[in-house]
Design a protein around this motif. Structure first.
Motif, PDB file in Angstrom:
ATOM      1  N   GLU A  22      10.888  10.723   1.528  1.00  0.00           N
ATOM      2  CA  GLU A  22       9.855  10.132   2.377  1.00  0.00           C
ATOM      3  C   GLU A  22      10.455   9.148   3.371  1.00  0.00           C
ATOM      4  OE1 GLU A  22       6.059  10.845   1.991  1.00  0.00           O
ATOM      5  OE2 GLU A  22       7.513  12.463   1.662  1.00  0.00           O
ATOM      6  N   PHE A  23      11.356   8.299   2.897  1.00  0.00           N
ATOM      7  CA  PHE A  23      11.993   7.315   3.772  1.00  0.00           C
ATOM      8  C   PHE A  23      12.753   8.001   4.897  1.00  0.00           C
ATOM      9  CE2 PHE A  23      12.740   2.655   3.333  1.00  0.00           C
ATOM     10  CZ  PHE A  23      11.564   2.366   2.654  1.00  0.00           C
ATOM     11  N   ARG A  24      13.455   9.075   4.566  1.00  0.00           N
ATOM     12  CA  ARG A  24      14.248   9.776   5.585  1.00  0.00           C
ATOM     13  C   ARG A  24      13.351  10.445   6.631  1.00  0.00           C
ATOM     14  NH1 ARG A  24      19.429  10.343   5.539  1.00  0.00           N
ATOM     15  NH2 ARG A  24      19.382  12.342   6.629  1.00  0.00           N
ATOM     16  N   HIS A  25      12.110  10.724   6.269  1.00  0.00           N
ATOM     17  CA  HIS A  25      11.165  11.331   7.204  1.00  0.00           C
ATOM     18  C   HIS A  25      10.246  10.300   7.851  1.00  0.00           C
ATOM     19  CE1 HIS A  25      12.370  15.078   5.129  1.00  0.00           C
ATOM     20  NE2 HIS A  25      12.065  15.629   6.282  1.00  0.00           N
ATOM     21  N   GLY A  26      10.527   9.024   7.630  1.00  0.00           N
ATOM     22  CA  GLY A  26       9.761   7.976   8.296  1.00  0.00           C
ATOM     23  C   GLY A  26       8.358   7.785   7.758  1.00  0.00           C
ATOM     24  N   ARG A  27       8.150   8.130   6.478  1.00  0.00           N
ATOM     25  CA  ARG A  27       6.824   7.960   5.881  1.00  0.00           C
ATOM     26  C   ARG A  27       6.844   6.813   4.868  1.00  0.00           C
ATOM     27  NH1 ARG A  27       6.929  13.881   6.252  1.00  0.00           N
ATOM     28  NH2 ARG A  27       7.865  14.005   4.172  1.00  0.00           N
ATOM     29  N   PRO A  28       5.710   6.129   4.676  1.00  0.00           N
ATOM     30  CA  PRO A  28       5.672   4.981   3.756  1.00  0.00           C
ATOM     31  C   PRO A  28       5.719   5.409   2.300  1.00  0.00           C
ATOM     32  CG  PRO A  28       3.485   5.409   4.632  1.00  0.00           C
ATOM     33  CD  PRO A  28       4.423   6.332   5.371  1.00  0.00           C
ATOM     34  N   VAL A  29       6.181   4.484   1.464  1.00  0.00           N
ATOM     35  CA  VAL A  29       6.294   4.684   0.025  1.00  0.00           C
ATOM     36  C   VAL A  29       5.662   3.483  -0.663  1.00  0.00           C
ATOM     37  CG1 VAL A  29       7.956   4.720  -1.886  1.00  0.00           C
ATOM     38  CG2 VAL A  29       8.373   6.113   0.149  1.00  0.00           C
ATOM     39  N   LEU A  30       5.020   3.713  -1.803  1.00  0.00           N
ATOM     40  CA  LEU A  30       4.444   2.630  -2.578  1.00  0.00           C
ATOM     41  C   LEU A  30       5.387   2.309  -3.737  1.00  0.00           C
ATOM     42  CD1 LEU A  30       1.796   0.935  -2.572  1.00  0.00           C
ATOM     43  CD2 LEU A  30       0.985   2.445  -4.395  1.00  0.00           C
ATOM     44  N   ILE A  31       5.948   1.097  -3.727  1.00  0.00           N
ATOM     45  CA  ILE A  31       6.857   0.656  -4.786  1.00  0.00           C
ATOM     46  C   ILE A  31       6.069  -0.250  -5.726  1.00  0.00           C
ATOM     47  CG2 ILE A  31       9.078  -0.424  -5.289  1.00  0.00           C
ATOM     48  CD1 ILE A  31       9.855   0.007  -2.367  1.00  0.00           C
ATOM     49  N   GLU A  32       6.167   0.027  -7.024  1.00  0.00           N
ATOM     50  CA  GLU A  32       5.321  -0.670  -7.996  1.00  0.00           C
ATOM     51  C   GLU A  32       6.152  -1.350  -9.080  1.00  0.00           C
ATOM     52  OE1 GLU A  32       1.352   2.097  -8.012  1.00  0.00           O
ATOM     53  OE2 GLU A  32       3.154   2.916  -9.009  1.00  0.00           O
ATOM     54  N   ASP A  33       5.639  -2.472  -9.572  1.00  0.00           N
ATOM     55  CA  ASP A  33       6.245  -3.174 -10.701  1.00  0.00           C
ATOM     56  C   ASP A  33       5.128  -3.852 -11.467  1.00  0.00           C
ATOM     57  OD1 ASP A  33       7.843  -4.413 -12.511  1.00  0.00           O
ATOM     58  OD2 ASP A  33       8.868  -5.726 -11.091  1.00  0.00           O
ATOM     59  N   GLY A  34       4.622  -3.191 -12.520  1.00  0.00           N
ATOM     60  CA  GLY A  34       3.461  -3.704 -13.230  1.00  0.00           C
ATOM     61  C   GLY A  34       2.251  -3.702 -12.318  1.00  0.00           C
ATOM     62  N   GLU A  35       1.589  -4.857 -12.190  1.00  0.00           N
ATOM     63  CA  GLU A  35       0.424  -4.969 -11.315  1.00  0.00           C
ATOM     64  C   GLU A  35       0.812  -5.136  -9.849  1.00  0.00           C
ATOM     65  OE1 GLU A  35      -2.872  -4.678 -12.164  1.00  0.00           O
ATOM     66  OE2 GLU A  35      -2.028  -4.004 -14.070  1.00  0.00           O
ATOM     67  N   ALA A  36       2.046  -5.545  -9.601  1.00  0.00           N
ATOM     68  CA  ALA A  36       2.490  -5.768  -8.227  1.00  0.00           C
ATOM     69  C   ALA A  36       2.803  -4.441  -7.545  1.00  0.00           C
ATOM     70  CB  ALA A  36       3.723  -6.660  -8.216  1.00  0.00           C
ATOM     71  N   ALA A  37       2.488  -4.348  -6.260  1.00  0.00           N
ATOM     72  CA  ALA A  37       2.764  -3.129  -5.493  1.00  0.00           C
ATOM     73  C   ALA A  37       3.068  -3.505  -4.044  1.00  0.00           C
ATOM     74  CB  ALA A  37       1.589  -2.169  -5.556  1.00  0.00           C
ATOM     75  N   LEU A  38       3.890  -2.699  -3.431  1.00  0.00           N
ATOM     76  CA  LEU A  38       4.348  -2.978  -2.072  1.00  0.00           C
ATOM     77  C   LEU A  38       4.403  -1.673  -1.293  1.00  0.00           C
ATOM     78  CD1 LEU A  38       5.637  -5.575  -0.599  1.00  0.00           C
ATOM     79  CD2 LEU A  38       7.802  -4.380  -0.929  1.00  0.00           C
ATOM     80  N   LEU A  39       3.790  -1.665  -0.123  1.00  0.00           N
ATOM     81  CA  LEU A  39       3.922  -0.530   0.788  1.00  0.00           C
ATOM     82  C   LEU A  39       5.160  -0.769   1.637  1.00  0.00           C
ATOM     83  CD1 LEU A  39       2.295   2.058   1.650  1.00  0.00           C
ATOM     84  CD2 LEU A  39       1.469   0.686   3.569  1.00  0.00           C
ATOM     85  N   ALA A  40       6.075   0.201   1.675  1.00  0.00           N
ATOM     86  CA  ALA A  40       7.341   0.024   2.398  1.00  0.00           C
ATOM     87  C   ALA A  40       7.600   1.221   3.291  1.00  0.00           C
ATOM     88  CB  ALA A  40       8.492  -0.145   1.406  1.00  0.00           C
ATOM     89  N   ILE A  41       8.123   0.947   4.475  1.00  0.00           N
ATOM     90  CA  ILE A  41       8.474   2.019   5.401  1.00  0.00           C
ATOM     91  C   ILE A  41       9.707   1.587   6.195  1.00  0.00           C
ATOM     92  CG2 ILE A  41       6.899   1.151   7.195  1.00  0.00           C
ATOM     93  CD1 ILE A  41       6.454   4.115   7.993  1.00  0.00           C
ATOM     94  N   GLY A  42      10.646   2.495   6.396  1.00  0.00           N
ATOM     95  CA  GLY A  42      11.828   2.192   7.181  1.00  0.00           C
ATOM     96  C   GLY A  42      11.488   2.033   8.651  1.00  0.00           C
ATOM     97  N   VAL A  43      12.347   1.344   9.385  1.00  0.00           N
ATOM     98  CA  VAL A  43      12.054   1.059  10.797  1.00  0.00           C
ATOM     99  C   VAL A  43      12.373   2.237  11.710  1.00  0.00           C
ATOM    100  CG1 VAL A  43      12.436  -1.406  10.462  1.00  0.00           C
ATOM    101  CG2 VAL A  43      14.329   0.038  11.247  1.00  0.00           C
ATOM    102  N   GLU A  44      13.176   3.190  11.230  1.00  0.00           N
ATOM    103  CA  GLU A  44      13.474   4.342  12.077  1.00  0.00           C
ATOM    104  C   GLU A  44      12.204   5.154  12.297  1.00  0.00           C
ATOM    105  OE1 GLU A  44      16.875   6.743  11.309  1.00  0.00           O
ATOM    106  OE2 GLU A  44      18.111   5.035  10.726  1.00  0.00           O
ATOM    107  N   ASP A  45      12.004   5.608  13.526  1.00  0.00           N
ATOM    108  CA  ASP A  45      10.837   6.422  13.901  1.00  0.00           C
ATOM    109  C   ASP A  45       9.521   5.667  13.754  1.00  0.00           C
ATOM    110  OD1 ASP A  45      12.545   8.678  14.298  1.00  0.00           O
ATOM    111  OD2 ASP A  45      12.536   9.024  12.143  1.00  0.00           O
ATOM    112  N   LEU A  46       9.588   4.358  13.663  1.00  0.00           N
ATOM    113  CA  LEU A  46       8.367   3.557  13.557  1.00  0.00           C
ATOM    114  C   LEU A  46       7.889   3.245  14.980  1.00  0.00           C
ATOM    115  CD1 LEU A  46       6.583   2.354  11.341  1.00  0.00           C
ATOM    116  CD2 LEU A  46       7.902   0.254  11.504  1.00  0.00           C
ATOM    117  N   ASP A  47       7.125   4.158  15.566  1.00  0.00           N
ATOM    118  CA  ASP A  47       6.691   4.015  16.956  1.00  0.00           C
ATOM    119  C   ASP A  47       5.394   3.207  17.038  1.00  0.00           C
ATOM    120  OD1 ASP A  47       4.726   5.767  16.068  1.00  0.00           O
ATOM    121  OD2 ASP A  47       5.595   7.504  17.072  1.00  0.00           O
TER     122      ASP A  47
END
Length: 369
Positions: A22-47
């Motif tokens: 997903e990261f290599r294709h410029g799409r966001p990923v949801l990273i989770e740790d217990g109740e905590a969660a983070l939406l992450a996306i690489g800056v490449e192709d972020l238009d």
């Protein structure tokens, strides 16, 4: 009885591999740790369009996570990564802070959270620019079902887990010019989703110290004969020395650009053309001195039956890595390539900044203007 189709095996590893894709294709990923969660996306192709969509979700909580090296380039000296607040997700500002050489940061760099560090590690594993936009996701917010979700702990343990999964995938004789008695052994696992190759030249006596070289892939030098480095000469010279001697093992490791990937390597070359040396260019892009790992290389040798080695290298880090992994390094020999007008600064910089054991008859690395 209800039959449920699924995949057995390591679910964590599978989730990280999907997140990397997903990261290599410029799409966001949801990273989770217990109740905590983070939406992450690489800056490449972020238009601008993607930033506008992300801005609606972020509601002023987005941050740009950068490495300490990149922050130093922006005028914020740090020893650890940091995050810059993004009140609005602005594509032009993100591009400037993450990639422009003349940019400067006029805002504070805040400490990052563990999930921010996991997002940065995903970028490194994906061989994209080491910079990510992250947005904390409260527990009560509904998550889009199509989002790939990955545990933060799985991201942190991915490299270590891959090293344990190393195995031989295939092997066959491959006669080479000047080294007819040669076998290629392909290993799977060890370093992400890439295969690694052991080139066994001749018939080395495994009861004795074996001549070994750890050679990181260099497309430009190995295949096209680039004059900017001496990699191709080292590769062919090593095989020739092994063929003319008592044989040996050359590990051809898929760690292009000191572990940064081919795209980032060419970006670094662009900066070198503007006067940066090889390490300055990597630092400007956000990378440290060297991102490669060699623990899995030692395991490749062990699986081939090699316990004692004579290492052909100029890099003291490779010697230390093999020793740390439990192999006995009996001796080390230099690997010498051609000196050209195009590569003398590169070689001198490796000697002066990374301690490589290279003789250049008193040459020094010229300073950038």
């Amino acid at each position: 009885m209800r039959l449920v189709l699924g995949l057995s095996g390591d679910i964590d590893r599978m989730q990280v591999e999907r997140a990397i894709a997903e990261f290599r294709h410029g799409r966001p990923v949801l990273i989770e740790d217990g109740e905590a969660a983070l939406l992450a996306i690489g800056v490449e192709d972020l238009d601008a369009e993607a930033c506008a969509r992300l801005d609606v979700v972020a509601m002023g909580r987005a941050r740009l996570v950068l490495t300490d090296k990149r922050l130093g380039r922006l005028g914020k000296e740090r020893t650890v990564p940091g995050a810059v607040a993004l009140p609005t997700v602005d594509a032009a500002r993100i591009e400037a802070l993450a990639r422009r050489i003349d940019a400067r940061l006029d805002a504070p760099a805040h400490p990052i959270a563990p999930l921010d560090a996991d997002a940065l590690e995903l970028a490194r594993l994906s061989f994209v620019t080491p910079a990510v936009v992250t947005v904390p996701v409260p527990a009560e917010v509904e998550r889009e079902p199509s989002l790939v979700r990955v545990p933060g702990a799985a991201v942190r343990g991915f490299r270590r887990a891959q090293a344990r999964l190393l195995r031989v995938a295939s092997r066959a004789p491959v006669p080479l010019d000047g080294a007819v008695e040669t076998e290629f052994v392909v290993f799977r696992g060890g370093e992400g989703m890439r295969d690694q190759v052991a080139v066994v030249v001749g018939a080395p006596d495994l009861s004795q110290p074996v001549l070994v070289r750890l050679h990181s892939a260099c497309l430009t030098g190995d295949l096209f004969g680039s004059l900017k480095c001496d990699c191709g000469d080292q590769l062919r010279g090593t095989v020739q020395a092994m063929a003319q001697g008592e044989g040996g093992v050359l590990l051809y490791l898929d760690q292009e650009g000191r572990g940064n990937g081919i795209a980032n390597k060419i970006r670094a070359y662009e900066l070198q053309a503007e006067g940066f040396d090889t390490y300055e260019a990597d630092e400007a892009l956000g990378f440290g001195l060297d991102q490669r790992r060699f623990d899995f290389a030692a395991e490749m040798l062990r699986q081939l039956g090699v316990a004692k080695v004579r290492v052909m290298t100029n890099n003291p880090e490779k010697i230390a890595a093999l020793e740390a992994a439990g192999l006995e390094v009996v001796s080390d020999l230099r690997s010498v390539g051609r000196r050209t007008a195009e590569n003398v600064r590169y070689l001198a910089t490796k000697r002066d900044k990374a301690g490589h054991m290279i003789e250049l008859d008193g040459a020094t690395a010229p300073k950038a203007d």
